[in-house]
Design a protein around this motif. Structure first.
Motif, PDB file in Angstrom:
ATOM      1  N   LYS A 158       0.832  -1.207   0.000  1.00 28.40           N
ATOM      2  CA  LYS A 158       0.000   0.000   0.000  1.00 28.40           C
ATOM      3  C   LYS A 158       0.864   1.254   0.000  1.00 28.40           C
ATOM      4  CE  LYS A 158      -3.782   2.282   2.452  1.00 28.40           C
ATOM      5  NZ  LYS A 158      -4.729   2.206   3.613  1.00 28.40           N
ATOM      6  N   VAL A 159       1.932   1.244   0.789  1.00 29.17           N
ATOM      7  CA  VAL A 159       2.832   2.396   0.828  1.00 29.17           C
ATOM      8  C   VAL A 159       3.480   2.603  -0.539  1.00 29.17           C
ATOM      9  CG1 VAL A 159       4.987   3.266   1.800  1.00 29.17           C
ATOM     10  CG2 VAL A 159       3.281   2.231   3.306  1.00 29.17           C
ATOM     11  N   ALA A 160       3.908   1.514  -1.163  1.00 30.50           N
ATOM     12  CA  ALA A 160       4.540   1.635  -2.487  1.00 30.50           C
ATOM     13  C   ALA A 160       3.552   2.168  -3.520  1.00 30.50           C
ATOM     14  CB  ALA A 160       5.077   0.269  -2.917  1.00 30.50           C
ATOM     15  N   ARG A 161       2.344   1.680  -3.442  1.00 25.08           N
ATOM     16  CA  ARG A 161       1.349   2.040  -4.454  1.00 25.08           C
ATOM     17  C   ARG A 161       0.803   3.449  -4.248  1.00 25.08           C
ATOM     18  NH1 ARG A 161      -1.505  -1.857  -3.488  1.00 25.08           N
ATOM     19  NH2 ARG A 161      -3.007  -0.918  -2.046  1.00 25.08           N
ATOM     20  N   GLU A 162       0.428   3.785  -3.014  1.00 26.65           N
ATOM     21  CA  GLU A 162      -0.302   5.028  -2.763  1.00 26.65           C
ATOM     22  C   GLU A 162       0.574   6.189  -2.312  1.00 26.65           C
ATOM     23  OE1 GLU A 162      -3.578   4.334  -0.157  1.00 26.65           O
ATOM     24  OE2 GLU A 162      -4.384   2.656  -1.338  1.00 26.65           O
ATOM     25  N   LEU A 163       1.702   5.926  -1.693  1.00 23.60           N
ATOM     26  CA  LEU A 163       2.551   7.016  -1.202  1.00 23.60           C
ATOM     27  C   LEU A 163       3.752   7.272  -2.108  1.00 23.60           C
ATOM     28  CD1 LEU A 163       2.490   6.276   2.641  1.00 23.60           C
ATOM     29  CD2 LEU A 163       1.082   7.884   1.350  1.00 23.60           C
ATOM     30  N   ILE A 164       4.438   6.208  -2.470  1.00 24.52           N
ATOM     31  CA  ILE A 164       5.610   6.383  -3.332  1.00 24.52           C
ATOM     32  C   ILE A 164       5.185   6.503  -4.791  1.00 24.52           C
ATOM     33  CG2 ILE A 164       7.768   5.308  -4.118  1.00 24.52           C
ATOM     34  CD1 ILE A 164       8.068   4.096  -1.357  1.00 24.52           C
ATOM     35  N   GLY A 165       4.109   5.835  -5.149  1.00 20.71           N
ATOM     36  CA  GLY A 165       3.619   5.913  -6.518  1.00 20.71           C
ATOM     37  C   GLY A 165       4.322   4.976  -7.472  1.00 20.71           C
ATOM     38  N   ALA A 166       4.984   3.947  -6.948  1.00 19.90           N
ATOM     39  CA  ALA A 166       5.650   2.935  -7.775  1.00 19.90           C
ATOM     40  C   ALA A 166       5.286   1.574  -7.183  1.00 19.90           C
ATOM     41  CB  ALA A 166       7.155   3.136  -7.792  1.00 19.90           C
ATOM     42  N   GLU A 167       4.303   0.940  -7.784  1.00 16.06           N
ATOM     43  CA  GLU A 167       3.757  -0.294  -7.203  1.00 16.06           C
ATOM     44  C   GLU A 167       4.734  -1.455  -7.257  1.00 16.06           C
ATOM     45  OE1 GLU A 167      -0.417  -2.857  -7.368  1.00 16.06           O
ATOM     46  OE2 GLU A 167       0.002  -1.295  -8.841  1.00 16.06           O
ATOM     47  N   ASP A 168       5.588  -1.493  -8.271  1.00 15.93           N
ATOM     48  CA  ASP A 168       6.575  -2.567  -8.378  1.00 15.93           C
ATOM     49  C   ASP A 168       7.631  -2.405  -7.292  1.00 15.93           C
ATOM     50  OD1 ASP A 168       5.293  -3.644 -10.563  1.00 15.93           O
ATOM     51  OD2 ASP A 168       6.506  -2.521 -12.011  1.00 15.93           O
ATOM     52  N   ILE A 169       7.821  -3.472  -6.523  1.00 12.09           N
ATOM     53  CA  ILE A 169       8.781  -3.451  -5.412  1.00 12.09           C
ATOM     54  C   ILE A 169       9.962  -4.356  -5.741  1.00 12.09           C
ATOM     55  CG2 ILE A 169       9.156  -4.010  -2.989  1.00 12.09           C
ATOM     56  CD1 ILE A 169       6.223  -3.423  -2.470  1.00 12.09           C
ATOM     57  N   ILE A 170      11.154  -3.818  -5.578  1.00  8.33           N
ATOM     58  CA  ILE A 170      12.374  -4.598  -5.794  1.00  8.33           C
ATOM     59  C   ILE A 170      13.151  -4.662  -4.479  1.00  8.33           C
ATOM     60  CG2 ILE A 170      14.591  -4.689  -6.990  1.00  8.33           C
ATOM     61  CD1 ILE A 170      13.286  -3.566  -9.411  1.00  8.33           C
ATOM     62  N   ASP A 171      13.517  -5.877  -4.113  1.00  9.41           N
ATOM     63  CA  ASP A 171      14.220  -6.122  -2.846  1.00  9.41           C
ATOM     64  C   ASP A 171      15.704  -5.793  -2.999  1.00  9.41           C
ATOM     65  OD1 ASP A 171      15.118  -6.961  -0.417  1.00  9.41           O
ATOM     66  OD2 ASP A 171      14.223  -8.953  -0.519  1.00  9.41           O
ATOM     67  N   TYR A 172      16.183  -4.837  -2.234  1.00 14.83           N
ATOM     68  CA  TYR A 172      17.594  -4.453  -2.228  1.00 14.83           C
ATOM     69  C   TYR A 172      18.324  -5.005  -1.002  1.00 14.83           C
ATOM     70  CZ  TYR A 172      17.191  -1.037  -6.060  1.00 14.83           C
ATOM     71  OH  TYR A 172      17.021  -0.438  -7.279  1.00 14.83           O
ATOM     72  N   THR A 173      17.672  -5.887  -0.256  1.00 14.23           N
ATOM     73  CA  THR A 173      18.287  -6.408   0.960  1.00 14.23           C
ATOM     74  C   THR A 173      19.490  -7.279   0.626  1.00 14.23           C
ATOM     75  OG1 THR A 173      16.065  -6.532   1.921  1.00 14.23           O
ATOM     76  CG2 THR A 173      17.855  -7.645   3.108  1.00 14.23           C
ATOM     77  N   PRO A 174      20.675  -6.980   1.136  1.00 12.50           N
ATOM     78  CA  PRO A 174      21.828  -7.863   0.913  1.00 12.50           C
ATOM     79  C   PRO A 174      21.573  -9.213   1.579  1.00 12.50           C
ATOM     80  CG  PRO A 174      22.549  -5.691   1.642  1.00 12.50           C
ATOM     81  CD  PRO A 174      21.066  -5.751   1.857  1.00 12.50           C
ATOM     82  N   ARG A 175      21.694 -10.270   0.798  1.00 12.05           N
ATOM     83  CA  ARG A 175      21.451 -11.619   1.312  1.00 12.05           C
ATOM     84  C   ARG A 175      22.768 -12.359   1.467  1.00 12.05           C
ATOM     85  NH1 ARG A 175      16.298 -11.092   3.107  1.00 12.05           N
ATOM     86  NH2 ARG A 175      14.952 -10.232   1.466  1.00 12.05           N
ATOM     87  N   PRO A 176      22.809 -13.370   2.342  1.00 12.53           N
ATOM     88  CA  PRO A 176      24.022 -14.183   2.450  1.00 12.53           C
ATOM     89  C   PRO A 176      24.333 -14.841   1.115  1.00 12.53           C
ATOM     90  CG  PRO A 176      22.548 -14.594   4.301  1.00 12.53           C
ATOM     91  CD  PRO A 176      21.790 -13.742   3.324  1.00 12.53           C
ATOM     92  N   ASN A 177      25.624 -14.963   0.792  1.00 14.78           N
ATOM     93  CA  ASN A 177      26.048 -15.561  -0.468  1.00 14.78           C
ATOM     94  C   ASN A 177      25.990 -17.079  -0.333  1.00 14.78           C
ATOM     95  OD1 ASN A 177      27.373 -16.481  -2.768  1.00 14.78           O
ATOM     96  ND2 ASN A 177      28.660 -14.646  -2.859  1.00 14.78           N
ATOM     97  N   TYR A 178      24.850 -17.657  -0.715  1.00 15.55           N
ATOM     98  CA  TYR A 178      24.667 -19.091  -0.582  1.00 15.55           C
ATOM     99  C   TYR A 178      25.585 -19.871  -1.515  1.00 15.55           C
ATOM    100  CZ  TYR A 178      20.551 -17.864   2.147  1.00 15.55           C
ATOM    101  OH  TYR A 178      19.719 -17.353   3.094  1.00 15.55           O
ATOM    102  N   LEU A 179      25.991 -19.251  -2.620  1.00 16.54           N
ATOM    103  CA  LEU A 179      26.913 -19.935  -3.529  1.00 16.54           C
ATOM    104  C   LEU A 179      28.249 -20.183  -2.844  1.00 16.54           C
ATOM    105  CD1 LEU A 179      27.622 -21.060  -6.268  1.00 16.54           C
ATOM    106  CD2 LEU A 179      28.225 -18.749  -7.012  1.00 16.54           C
ATOM    107  N   ASP A 180      28.754 -19.150  -2.150  1.00 14.25           N
ATOM    108  CA  ASP A 180      30.014 -19.323  -1.432  1.00 14.25           C
ATOM    109  C   ASP A 180      29.887 -20.378  -0.340  1.00 14.25           C
ATOM    110  OD1 ASP A 180      31.187 -17.464  -3.027  1.00 14.25           O
ATOM    111  OD2 ASP A 180      31.061 -15.810  -1.590  1.00 14.25           O
ATOM    112  N   ARG A 181      28.734 -20.338   0.360  1.00  8.88           N
ATOM    113  CA  ARG A 181      28.522 -21.326   1.410  1.00  8.88           C
ATOM    114  C   ARG A 181      28.491 -22.733   0.822  1.00  8.88           C
ATOM    115  NH1 ARG A 181      23.895 -18.961   5.566  1.00  8.88           N
ATOM    116  NH2 ARG A 181      25.019 -17.107   6.246  1.00  8.88           N
ATOM    117  N   PHE A 182      27.742 -22.879  -0.275  1.00  8.73           N
ATOM    118  CA  PHE A 182      27.623 -24.179  -0.911  1.00  8.73           C
ATOM    119  C   PHE A 182      28.974 -24.664  -1.421  1.00  8.73           C
ATOM    120  CE2 PHE A 182      27.144 -26.614  -4.846  1.00  8.73           C
ATOM    121  CZ  PHE A 182      26.424 -27.711  -4.370  1.00  8.73           C
TER     122      PHE A 182
END
Length: 327
Positions: free
Chosen positions: A282-306
């Motif tokens: 709702k915040v993305a759609r009605e306040l920011i005005g860009a409904e498409d959400i892209i996750d910028y959260t840095p995730r653990p590098n599972y490839l390195d772990r694997f």
């Protein structure tokens, strides 16, 4: 009469021949040796298949984990950037300042992101880690003031989580979310009576009269308690200052807001701790005005772990195989 194994001269004279039973024994030995050689060859082939399977699995995993879906952080269309802050906030946790700040900087640097949502679901944690994130958000906001930042609470946004949230332009939550807990705590245990009952002698050598400060195996000193309270009060005041700077006149409660209590999202709205009831979409759609959400959260590098785990498994396998071949 001919003795055992002796034959007449026309059939070999006095030559000695292996008895029939001994011939059978030699055949058994040869047969066992042949079967052992076959088994060894089969074992080598099996291990060849195992290593080939490991290599194939490694390549497949590499291709899968290296593949990025179209549009991930490379879209040219307008979108809303999202950073997840989950779990305890600590230097050795997934929600640590270095990782979170990295994601926030990428969002601010994006030319197509129209705003940032900090999606929080955390009970709090380190005031240092939370403070670093808060400071970085404020710094980036000064450099890019037209880039809105919203905090959206999921189940819980308490203590250090709220410390981060107040850096946002506005805070939103669900009516049943838990918000608040603006306070500081220090936990420990006392074992003085326990070690006396079981007959344990405490031996602690220090240089500096306060080096054994709040030792859990020694009785608490009034001076130690007073010093700890002064330190906690100082950090608490830092927390209060950050909240007041972030929320300003929107705060409608009294000093009870800073007592460590927490409230539901509905109550938090009345107290001015949040600005409304809304989800991330709702915040993305009605306040920011860009409904498409892209996750910028840095995730653990599972490839390195694997790869690390696979390398360890293969190394162990090679070592064991080498050991077997020497036996």
């Amino acid at each position: 009469m001919a003795t055992f194994g002796d034959f007449p001269p026309e059939q070999g004279g006095n030559e000695r021949h292996t008895p029939a039973g001994d011939v059978s024994w030699e055949r058994n030995v040869l047969r066992d040796l042949a079967f052992a050689a076959i088994k060894e060859q089969r074992a080598k082939r099996r291990w060849g298949y195992v290593f080939k399977a490991f290599i194939l699995l490694y390549l497949v995993a590499f291709l899968i984990l290296s593949f990025k879906p179209a549009g991930l952080k490379t879209v040219t269309d307008a979108h809303t950037a999202l950073i997840d802050i989950n779990g305890v906030i600590a230097a050795d946790a997934e929600a640590n300042a270095d990782a979170v700040v990295t994601g926030i900087r990428e969002a601010f640097d994006s030319e197509t992101a129209k705003g940032l949502i900090l999606r929080l679901n955390t009970p709090g944690g380190s005031p240092v880690q939370a403070g670093i994130i808060n400071d970085e958000i404020r710094r980036l906001q000064k450099e890019k003031p037209d880039f809105p930042v919203y905090a959206v609470v999921q189940d819980v946004c308490a203590s250090g989580g709220y410390y981060i949230a107040v850096a946002a332009d506005e805070i939103y939550a669900d009516k049943a979310s838990i918000v608040g807990s603006i306070g500081v705590r220090m936990d420990s245990f006392g074992f003085t009576e326990a070690i006396e009952k079981i007959g344990v002698e405490r031996r602690s050598l220090t240089a500096g009269e306060n080096k054994a400060f709040l030792d859990p195996f020694l009785p608490m000193k009034a001076a130690d308690v007073d010093h700890a309270h002064d330190m906690l009060d100082n950090i608490h005041q830092q927390f209060i200052t950050v909240v007041k700077e972030g929320r300003g006149e929107r705060l409608k409660g009294n000093d009870e807001l800073f007592s460590g209590l927490f409230w539901s999202g509905e109550q938090a709205l009345e107290l001015g701790l949040i600005d409304g009831l809304a989800s991330s979409s709702k915040v993305a759609r009605e306040l920011i005005g860009a409904e498409d959400i892209i996750d910028y959260t840095p995730r653990p590098n599972y490839l390195d772990r694997f790869a690390g785990k696979l390398g360890a498994v293969m190394a162990n396998t090679i070592t064991e195989k080498s050991t077997w071949s020497l036996q």
